[in-house]
Design a protein around this motif. Structure first.
Motif, mmCIF file in Angstrom:
data_model
loop_
_atom_site.group_PDB
_atom_site.id
_atom_site.type_symbol
_atom_site.label_atom_id
_atom_site.label_comp_id
_atom_site.label_asym_id
_atom_site.label_seq_id
_atom_site.Cartn_x
_atom_site.Cartn_y
_atom_site.Cartn_z
ATOM 1 N N THR A 55 -1.031 3.355 -3.241
ATOM 2 C CA THR A 55 -0.054 3.524 -2.161
ATOM 3 C C THR A 55 -0.556 2.921 -0.867
ATOM 4 O O THR A 55 0.196 2.263 -0.131
ATOM 5 N N VAL A 56 -1.839 3.145 -0.568
ATOM 6 C CA VAL A 56 -2.423 2.569 0.645
ATOM 7 C C VAL A 56 -2.395 1.045 0.582
ATOM 8 O O VAL A 56 -2.048 0.364 1.561
ATOM 9 N N LEU A 57 -2.755 0.480 -0.589
ATOM 10 C CA LEU A 57 -2.712 -0.979 -0.741
ATOM 11 C C LEU A 57 -1.294 -1.512 -0.559
ATOM 12 O O LEU A 57 -1.079 -2.538 0.096
ATOM 13 N N ARG A 58 -0.331 -0.842 -1.131
ATOM 14 C CA ARG A 58 1.056 -1.271 -0.993
ATOM 15 C C ARG A 58 1.516 -1.181 0.467
ATOM 16 O O ARG A 58 2.306 -2.016 0.922
ATOM 17 N N ALA A 59 1.045 -0.164 1.177
ATOM 18 C CA ALA A 59 1.456 -0.006 2.566
ATOM 19 C C ALA A 59 1.042 -1.204 3.412
ATOM 20 O O ALA A 59 1.727 -1.564 4.385
ATOM 21 N N PHE A 60 -0.062 -1.845 3.048
ATOM 22 C CA PHE A 60 -0.549 -2.996 3.811
ATOM 23 C C PHE A 60 -0.149 -4.328 3.177
ATOM 24 O O PHE A 60 -0.540 -5.384 3.660
ATOM 25 N N SER A 61 0.607 -4.283 2.062
ATOM 26 C CA SER A 61 1.136 -5.505 1.464
ATOM 27 C C SER A 61 2.481 -5.833 2.104
ATOM 28 O O SER A 61 3.102 -4.998 2.757
ATOM 29 N N GLY A 62 2.948 -7.048 1.873
ATOM 30 C CA GLY A 62 4.227 -7.440 2.431
ATOM 31 C C GLY A 62 5.370 -6.665 1.808
ATOM 32 O O GLY A 62 5.228 -6.056 0.741
ATOM 33 N N PRO A 63 6.547 -6.643 2.449
ATOM 34 C CA PRO A 63 7.704 -5.935 1.897
ATOM 35 C C PRO A 63 8.051 -6.437 0.507
ATOM 36 O O PRO A 63 7.945 -7.628 0.210
ATOM 37 N N GLY A 64 8.456 -5.520 -0.363
ATOM 38 C CA GLY A 64 8.827 -5.887 -1.720
ATOM 39 C C GLY A 64 8.229 -4.960 -2.744
ATOM 40 O O GLY A 64 7.879 -3.827 -2.449
ATOM 41 N N PHE A 65 8.088 -5.455 -3.957
ATOM 42 C CA PHE A 65 7.602 -4.627 -5.058
ATOM 43 C C PHE A 65 6.143 -4.889 -5.396
ATOM 44 O O PHE A 65 5.396 -3.983 -5.728
ATOM 45 N N ASP A 66 5.697 -6.130 -5.297
ATOM 46 C CA ASP A 66 4.369 -6.498 -5.772
ATOM 47 C C ASP A 66 3.296 -6.186 -4.734
ATOM 48 O O ASP A 66 3.531 -6.168 -3.526
ATOM 49 N N VAL A 67 2.061 -5.968 -5.247
ATOM 50 C CA VAL A 67 0.888 -5.810 -4.390
ATOM 51 C C VAL A 67 0.245 -7.177 -4.208
ATOM 52 O O VAL A 67 -0.144 -7.819 -5.174
ATOM 53 N N ASP A 68 0.141 -7.612 -2.967
ATOM 54 C CA ASP A 68 -0.427 -8.934 -2.674
ATOM 55 C C ASP A 68 -1.731 -8.738 -1.901
ATOM 56 O O ASP A 68 -1.739 -8.616 -0.678
ATOM 57 N N LEU A 69 -2.853 -8.698 -2.636
ATOM 58 C CA LEU A 69 -4.148 -8.463 -2.001
ATOM 59 C C LEU A 69 -4.591 -9.635 -1.140
ATOM 60 O O LEU A 69 -5.443 -9.470 -0.259
ATOM 61 N N SER A 70 -4.026 -10.809 -1.370
ATOM 62 C CA SER A 70 -4.432 -11.979 -0.593
ATOM 63 C C SER A 70 -3.731 -12.061 0.755
ATOM 64 O O SER A 70 -4.078 -12.903 1.587
ATOM 65 N N ASN A 71 -2.747 -11.208 0.957
ATOM 66 C CA ASN A 71 -1.966 -11.291 2.188
ATOM 67 C C ASN A 71 -1.702 -9.897 2.751
ATOM 68 O O ASN A 71 -0.559 -9.511 2.996
ATOM 69 N N LEU A 72 -2.770 -9.137 2.932
ATOM 70 C CA LEU A 72 -2.636 -7.800 3.497
ATOM 71 C C LEU A 72 -2.394 -7.901 5.000
ATOM 72 O O LEU A 72 -2.922 -8.787 5.672
ATOM 73 N N GLY A 73 -1.608 -6.983 5.515
ATOM 74 C CA GLY A 73 -1.310 -7.010 6.943
ATOM 75 C C GLY A 73 -0.600 -5.743 7.372
ATOM 76 O O GLY A 73 -0.528 -4.753 6.631
#
Length: 573
Positions: free
Chosen positions: A44-62
């Motif tokens: 959940t924490v990782l998703r919170a810092f990922s871009g909007p959408g469904f996927d987790v993007d570890l290369s583009n956290l923000g």
């Protein structure tokens, strides 16, 4: 064999002879929490810092998802409304519950046990059912609103409908005031009256005694009740969903992002903000209480001197009765509504018994799902909570305090936050795909309700003399035999109390279920919620009465069989 070889062989023998059972049992809840609590929260924490959408993007956290709280009017209003609703509910619940707790504890009045028994009902009643009832009473065509407007419109005063932030605060205050009432009652009853007697002998007046002696002694209990009200209000979904209208709070905003856009990353960010607010409130409460916590050092006690003046007794009885009548109006309304088709205006219309007759046809699968999930989750929770409580209280291996904190963490997590965490970790193409299954609901129920059994068993263990277990071990019994034959029978009442409370609360669970259910796993609360939204008030009321009756019977049986109050299971510590 040399000396070093002998020492090594001796260590191996000691390791083989060592009782590893506690450590193996310690590993079971630890693995469960790691997989179904820490992992979902981490995702959940990782998703919170990922871009909007469904996927987790570890290369583009923000911080894109969090920036919406600075740029989006909807996000800002939702955050502001959550603060206003939760803080106001705390204030009004305290203003209602604290005087009531004092009256029942310190005034000589009849029917005290009745007030204590009825006082818990608003908490065990599903909150969204109460909100549904207030729509009937104070909605745009509500019977009470129409009556009040007939009285006040000639004076230029128009009573608004209950929809909006004010209505949410009103419903939540009347739903959660029992937390403050029951905990303050216990504190007022337990406070040593010798301090107040000494102050009176020195000439202090009652208002000063109340301000300088009585209130400081009960502040910890008031604080515990207040933080419970804040946590429940911050995480409540049902009341804002029914009464909010176009006014969002964080739980309804989370639901909007998931159901409307399947935007789990934005929902995760909102959930994280909700957790931060809740955790900050809990820390603030602990800080304030630690600065103002008092305790008596004398072991001598005397009986409480109750107020016996006729005016004090009259005021106490009238006030407590008035509060309970208003708080019980939703229950009475739902029972009446269940026998009619509609209620628009002064009286319900279309008397019928079909609302009850059609329940087996309409919701047989939902009834099975609710009973199956609540029963299974309660049994698993009983085993897990009992196991963790015994390990942390009796065996105390290294890391036991972390296990204690991990088990209690879901107690302060809003239900919809737990739902978002499970969707983030187990929905879609997850490593363990559980979306829409019975298992995801079952595990979420166990994670959220284990604290109830855990606290109940811990309370039983603290009252159990450890020498009984030590005597068994000295006599040659191992750890497992001692637990099975000595400890378990003595703490069984605590296990049953926590399990029954878990079962009763799971029957009415909505905040978690609303995001995790599928057509196959839909439960009774979800179906009632859908009926209310679709305008089938009579059918929804009949199903609500059935649910209320089941929950009430379960709680009543617990109180009669075990002789303990349900309120003891709501404490944090």
């Amino acid at each position: 064999m040399d000396e070093r070889g002998l020492q090594k062989e001796s260590r191996i023998e000691r390791l083989l002879q060592k009782d590893w059972t506690p450590y193996l049992i310690f590993a079971v809840p630890l693995l469960f929490l790691a997989l179904f609590l820490f992992w979902p929260l981490g995702i959940t924490v990782l998703r919170a810092f990922s871009g909007p959408g469904f996927d987790v993007d570890l290369s583009n956290l923000g911080l894109d998802n969090f920036e919406r709280f600075m740029t989006s009017g909807l996000y800002q209003r939702s955050l502001r409304n959550s603060f206003v609703v939760s803080a106001s509910a705390v204030v009004f619940a305290t203003l209602i519950g604290l005087p009531m707790g004092y009256c029942v504890a310190r005034v000589k009045m009849p029917f005290k046990n009745l007030f204590l028994s009825i006082g818990i009902l608003p908490v065990i009643m599903p909150s969204f059912i109460g909100a549904f009832s207030w729509v009937i009473l104070l909605g745009r065509q509500g019977v009470i609103r129409l009556f009040l407007n007939r009285l006040f419109v000639p004076l230029g005063i128009v009573i608004p409908s209950i929809y909006g932030v004010a209505g949410i605060i009103f419903a939540m205050s009347l739903t959660y005031f029992p937390f403050v009432f029951l905990l303050s009652y216990g504190a007022f009853s337990a406070a040593n009256p010798m301090l107040e007697e000494a102050a009176m002998m020195m000439g202090a007046r009652r208002p000063r005694i109340m301000r300088s002696i009585t209130l400081p002694l009960v502040i910890p209990s008031i604080g515990a009740g207040a933080i419970l009200v804040f946590i429940r209000s911050m995480g409540n979904y049902g009341i804002p969903a029914i009464l909010g209208g176009d006014q969002y709070v964080l739980p309804t905003l989370i639901y909007f992002r998931v159901s409307g856009f399947w935007d789990l990353n934005s929902a995760a960010a909102i959930a994280l903000v909700s957790v931060i607010i809740t955790g900050g409130a809990l820390l603030l409460q602990k800080y304030v209480i630690s600065r103002r916590e008092y305790e008596t050092v004398s072991s001598s006690r005397s009986e409480q001197h109750l107020h016996t003046h006729w005016l004090a007794r009259l005021v106490a009885i009238v006030y407590c009765t008035l509060v309970l009548v208003v708080a019980m109006l939703p229950n009475i309304t739902i029972i009446i509504m269940s026998f009619f088709e509609y209620w628009r205006g002064a009286l319900p219309t279309g008397f019928t018994l079909e609302n009850y007759a059609r329940i087996p046809q309409l919701v047989s699968s939902e009834i099975f799902n609710s009973l199956f999930l609540a029963t299974t989750a309660s049994l698993i929770t009983a085993a897990l909570g009992c196991m963790v409580a015994y390990i942390t209280e009796r065996r105390r291996p290294k890391g036991a305090i972390l296990l204690d904190m991990a088990v209690m963490a879901p107690f302060i997590l809003p239900g919809i936050v737990v739902a978002v965490a499970f969707l983030a970790a187990f929905a879609g193409d997850a490593v363990i795909p559980l979306g829409g299954t019975y298992l995801i609901l079952l595990i979420s129920f166990v994670v959220r309700r284990t604290p109830y059994v855990f606290r109940s068993v811990v309370a039983s263990l603290t009252q159990l003399d450890v020498t009984l277990e030590e005597s068994s071990m000295i006599s040659g019994a191992n750890w497992l035999y001692t637990f099975r034959r000595v400890t378990f029978p003595l703490i069984l009442s605590g296990i049953i109390a926590g399990t029954i409370l878990t079962f009763a609360t799971l029957l009415q669970e909505l905040s978690t279920t609303i995001l995790l259910y599928s057509a196959r796993t839909r439960t009774v609360p979800v179906r009632i919620f859908a009926m209310v939204q679709d305008g089938y008030f009579g059918q929804g009321a009949a199903l609500s009465v059935m649910l209320l009756a089941t929950v009430f019977v379960v709680v009543y049986v617990m109180n009669r069989m075990l002789g303990r109050s349900i309120s003891s299971s709501f404490k944090l510590g």
